[in-house]
Enzyme design. Structure first.
Site, PDB file in Angstrom:
ATOM      1  N   ASP A  34       0.807  -1.172   0.184  1.00  0.00           N
ATOM      2  CA  ASP A  34       0.036  -0.066  -0.026  1.00  0.00           C
ATOM      3  C   ASP A  34       0.885   1.310   0.113  1.00  0.00           C
ATOM      4  OD1 ASP A  34       1.030  -0.167   2.354  1.00  0.00           O
ATOM      5  OD2 ASP A  34      -0.955  -0.226   3.496  1.00  0.00           O
ATOM      6  N   GLN A  94       8.300  26.934   3.231  1.00  0.00           N
ATOM      7  CA  GLN A  94       7.027  27.275   3.865  1.00  0.00           C
ATOM      8  C   GLN A  94       7.204  27.991   5.287  1.00  0.00           C
ATOM      9  OE1 GLN A  94       4.447  27.747   1.762  1.00  0.00           O
ATOM     10  NE2 GLN A  94       3.344  29.000   3.369  1.00  0.00           N
ATOM     11  N   LYS A 193      13.889  39.438  -7.410  1.00  0.00           N
ATOM     12  CA  LYS A 193      12.540  38.384  -7.870  1.00  0.00           C
ATOM     13  C   LYS A 193      11.504  38.871  -6.873  1.00  0.00           C
ATOM     14  CE  LYS A 193      12.600  34.003  -6.459  1.00  0.00           C
ATOM     15  NZ  LYS A 193      13.035  32.478  -6.489  1.00  0.00           N
ATOM     16  N   ASP A 220      21.812  29.782  -6.402  1.00  0.00           N
ATOM     17  CA  ASP A 220      20.560  29.858  -5.824  1.00  0.00           C
ATOM     18  C   ASP A 220      20.999  28.565  -4.713  1.00  0.00           C
ATOM     19  OD1 ASP A 220      18.312  30.592  -4.743  1.00  0.00           O
ATOM     20  OD2 ASP A 220      17.379  30.564  -6.920  1.00  0.00           O
ATOM     21  N   GLY A 226      13.293  25.439 -12.198  1.00  0.00           N
ATOM     22  CA  GLY A 226      14.281  26.064 -12.958  1.00  0.00           C
ATOM     23  C   GLY A 226      14.027  27.533 -13.776  1.00  0.00           C
ATOM     24  N   THR A 228      13.411  30.393 -12.206  1.00  0.00           N
ATOM     25  CA  THR A 228      14.140  31.550 -11.553  1.00  0.00           C
ATOM     26  C   THR A 228      15.567  31.656 -12.333  1.00  0.00           C
ATOM     27  OG1 THR A 228      13.044  31.212  -9.457  1.00  0.00           O
ATOM     28  CG2 THR A 228      15.149  32.318  -9.377  1.00  0.00           C
TER      29      THR A 228
HETATM   30  C1  R5P Z   1      13.158  30.508  -3.639  1.00  0.00           C
HETATM   31  O1  R5P Z   1      12.916  31.357  -2.932  1.00  0.00           O
HETATM   32  C2  R5P Z   1      14.392  29.525  -3.587  1.00  0.00           C
HETATM   33  O2  R5P Z   1      15.536  30.374  -3.363  1.00  0.00           O
HETATM   34  C3  R5P Z   1      14.839  29.397  -5.203  1.00  0.00           C
HETATM   35  O3  R5P Z   1      15.133  30.526  -6.010  1.00  0.00           O
HETATM   36  C4  R5P Z   1      13.438  28.665  -5.772  1.00  0.00           C
HETATM   37  O4  R5P Z   1      12.992  27.625  -4.983  1.00  0.00           O
HETATM   38  C5  R5P Z   1      13.797  28.091  -7.276  1.00  0.00           C
HETATM   39  O5  R5P Z   1      12.634  27.727  -7.730  1.00  0.00           O
HETATM   40  P1  R5P Z   1      12.332  27.551  -9.358  1.00  0.00           P
HETATM   41  O6  R5P Z   1      13.280  26.841  -9.761  1.00  0.00           O
HETATM   42  O7  R5P Z   1      11.012  26.849  -9.260  1.00  0.00           O
HETATM   43  O8  R5P Z   1      12.382  28.962  -9.971  1.00  0.00           O
END
Ligand code: R5P
Length: 295
Positions: A34, A94, A193, A220, A226, A228
């Site tokens: 399961d 979060q 951002k 990052d 990807g 950002t």
């Molecule tokens: C967000 O605040 C993190 O520092 C990364 O920039 C983010 O998780 C990147 O997410 P994604 O690749 O979906 O743009």
């Protein structure tokens, strides 16, 4: 000190043990039909300091439950101290109530670990040290963090990016590029951002930089979709950067992330082994071992 790798980090746990000159005792693990996880310890942990090594991606919910089951079992079997070494900590993003009624999942995860018997938690590149400072007083669990950015930067320096410009896609991660620039030289800057809290959509303010004819690296903590990273790479290439590397600690690489980075013009994609991927070539095993020695 006893190293017990979980099913998500068998190899990394064994590498950490080698760095510590210790034996690794991976748990037995299988999935019930399961989908529930079966976990069994192979070693007597009574009276021991037990280091559980278990990352929590991909498939964060399952891997988190496995970690909680391991921690509670170590405690129940009489471990003297339980240290959870969690290279990538799911739910760490979060960490604020951005919209009314939202779950503070980071806080919930810390509570779950604490209630499962974890005394210390070690995490690589936690999403926000500031959030940790806010949340920590609500918990007994001691949270320790370390950054893989200097070892990533060192790898890049030794693989063709010495003197490259370091860029963060977000002003909030300025510390990352400052650290990278200390290793590679070449200076640093950041874009800005902006996230729509309701839709989750992000846009980027790209400022003018002196990158014409230069190599650059976008750093990052996480690459997920990807998106950002791709926007930052395009911004640098549009301003004349000749080679751009995309570097992160945690390679989540969800649905098409790699194509998105390549299409944006990434010449190199690099990550650590906190999460397994084709690009996870920089190991954090030595870093984790060094930090564990001091706990
Ligand atoms: C967000 O605040 C993190 O520092 C990364 O920039 C983010 O998780 C990147 O997410 P994604 O690749 O979906 O743009």
């Amino acid at each position: 000190m006893m190293i017990v790798p979980g099913p998500a980090s068998t190899e990394l746990g064994e590498a950490v043990a080698r760095h510590l000159g210790a034996e690794a005792y991976p748990v037995d693990h299988r999935l019930f039909p399961d989908g529930e996880s079966y976990i069994r310890f192979n070693v007597d942990v009574k009276g021991e300091t037990v280091i559980l090594v278990q990352t929590t991606a991909p498939d964060p919910d399952r891997k988190l439950v496995q970690l909680l089951v391991m921690a509670r079992t170590a405690w129940d079997l009489g471990a003297r101290r339980v240290i959870a070494c969690v290279p990538y900590l799911a739910y760490m993003r979060q960490d604020k109530r951005f919209l009314e009624g939202e779950a503070l999942s980071f806080d919930v995860v810390l509570s779950l670990m604490e209630d499962s018997g974890v005394d210390d938690l070690l995490v690589v590149d936690l999403h926000s040290e500031e959030s940790l400072r806010m949340v920590q007083p609500r918990h007994r669990i001691r949270v320790h963090t370390l950054s893989a950015i200097p070892v990533i930067a060192l790898y890049l320096k030794e693989h063709g990016y010495d003197g490259a410009y370091s860029l963060s896609p977000d002003v909030g991660r300025k510390d990352i590029v400052e650290a990278a620039s200390r290793v590679m030289g070449g200076g640093f800057a950041f874009f800005e951002k902006i996230r729509d809290r309701r839709t989750g959509e992000t846009t980027m303010k790209v400022k003018d930089l002196d990158v014409g004819g230069r190599k650059a690296v976008v750093f990052d903590d996480i690459i997920s979709s990807g998106g950002t990273m791709a926007r930052a790479i395009k911004g640098l290439k549009a301003q004349g950067a000749v080679r751009v590397a995309a570097a992160c600690t945690h390679a989540l690489f969800m649905g098409g992330a790699e194509d998105r980075l390549r299409d944006a013009g990434a010449d190199l994609i690099l990550a650590t082994d906190t999460v397994d991927s084709d690009h996870s070539v920089v190991s954090v095993a030595g870093l984790l071992a060094d930090r564990l020695r001091s706990l």
